[in-house]
Design an enzyme around this catalytic site. Structure first.
Site, PDB file in Angstrom:
ATOM      1  N   LYS A   1      -7.119   4.578  -1.513  1.00 14.24           N
ATOM      2  CA  LYS A   1      -6.102   4.525  -2.570  1.00 14.24           C
ATOM      3  C   LYS A   1      -6.620   3.602  -3.670  1.00 14.24           C
ATOM      4  O   LYS A   1      -7.056   2.481  -3.401  1.00 14.24           O
ATOM      5  CB  LYS A   1      -4.801   3.973  -1.973  1.00 14.24           C
ATOM      6  CG  LYS A   1      -3.541   4.401  -2.680  1.00 14.24           C
ATOM      7  CD  LYS A   1      -2.334   3.970  -1.847  1.00 14.24           C
ATOM      8  CE  LYS A   1      -1.031   4.297  -2.521  1.00 14.24           C
ATOM      9  NZ  LYS A   1       0.096   3.665  -1.835  1.00 14.24           N
TER      10      LYS A   1
HETATM   11  O1  G3P Z   1       4.237   4.671  -2.305  1.00 17.01           O
HETATM   12  C1  G3P Z   1       4.584   3.778  -3.307  1.00 17.01           C
HETATM   13  C2  G3P Z   1       5.811   3.066  -2.898  1.00 17.01           C
HETATM   14  O2  G3P Z   1       5.506   2.238  -1.836  1.00 17.01           O
HETATM   15  C3  G3P Z   1       6.489   2.309  -3.929  1.00 17.01           C
HETATM   16  O3  G3P Z   1       7.815   2.304  -3.549  1.00 17.01           O
HETATM   17  O4  G3P Z   1      10.124   1.536  -3.488  1.00 17.01           O
HETATM   18  O5  G3P Z   1       8.241  -0.098  -3.856  1.00 17.01           O
HETATM   19  O6  G3P Z   1       8.891   1.504  -5.635  1.00 17.01           O
HETATM   20  P1  G3P Z   1       8.825   1.250  -4.183  1.00 17.01           P
END
Ligand code: G3P
Length: 218
Positions: free
Chosen positions: A83
């Site tokens: 990634k």
């Molecule tokens: O896969 C990306 C994700 O982990 C981000 O999620 O909820 O932290 O915006 P969030």
């Protein structure tokens, strides 16, 4: 649609993998920090739990160091996907890795143009962050729609749309209706996909009537 789970909690991953419904796992530096465990150990454990792609994120900001980190991560298991962030250095790393046949997930995508660049750099996955766009008052799902249209205009682009920053079952449904290839979801959201109040109510009624019938199957 493929279901990935977005967590570094190996107990959760083991539990969900046992359902046979899990196609992969994504992690990020914040999730690894939250686990309180060593990054390489966590990724090795996750790779042993699931057959599908496991995204492990580089943490360098320059291409040469990203590539060195990617070499370490790739040695963990064959199902590691590298990634990399959607920066020029990340795109250069993506191009170099994908040219060698390495699977790369380009993350932190917030625009359709960024998604085009990632596809041209040979990304296996592009990760548009839906929830974080919603957080700033934009329509995150419109980004998925735009990327779907762009990629479909150029069938030579093979990058899969991995809808990320998913916060609710409604996000999953909308992403599926648009045709995102993959969603990565927190474990709680994956479990919530199976829930409906009328399912619970209906099952209660069936069980009550079954008890009254006095019958058994076994
Ligand atoms: O896969 C990306 C994700 O982990 C981000 O999620 O909820 O932290 O915006 P969030």
């Amino acid at each position: 649609m493929k279901f990935f789970v977005d967590t570094a909690d190996t107990a959760e991953i083991a539990d969900l993998a046992a359902t046979g419904l899990l196609d992969g796992v994504t992690t990020n530096p914040s999730l690894i920090a939250k686990s309180g465990r060593k990054f390489l150990d966590v990724i090795a454990e996750i790779c042993a739990l699931v057959d599908g792609p496991v995204s492990a994120e580089v943490t360098a900001l320059d291409t040469p160091t990203m590539l060195k980190e990617a070499a370490v991560l790739r040695k963990i298991a064959p199902n590691v996907t590298i990634k990399a962030p959607l920066t020029w250095d990340g795109l250069k790393a993506c191009k170099a890795l994908s040219s060698e046949g390495v699977s790369v997930n380009v993350t932190l995508c917030f625009s359709a143009n960024q998604a085009l660049l990632a596809a041209k750099a040979g990304a296996a996955f592009i990760s548009p962050f839906i929830g974080r766009l919603d957080d700033i008052g934009e329509d995150g799902m419109q980004l998925i729609r735009d990327i779907r249209t762009l990629y479909d205009n150029y069938p030579a682009l093979k990058t899969e749309i991995l809808a990320a920053s998913i916060r609710s079952p409604e996000h999953v449904k909308q992403a599926a209706l648009i045709g995102a290839d993959v969603v990565t979801v927190p474990p709680s959201v994956l479990r919530d996909l199976a829930k409906h109040a009328l399912t619970d109510k209906g099952l209660d009624a069936f069980m009550a009537d079954w008890a009254k019938s006095g019958q058994t199957i076994l």
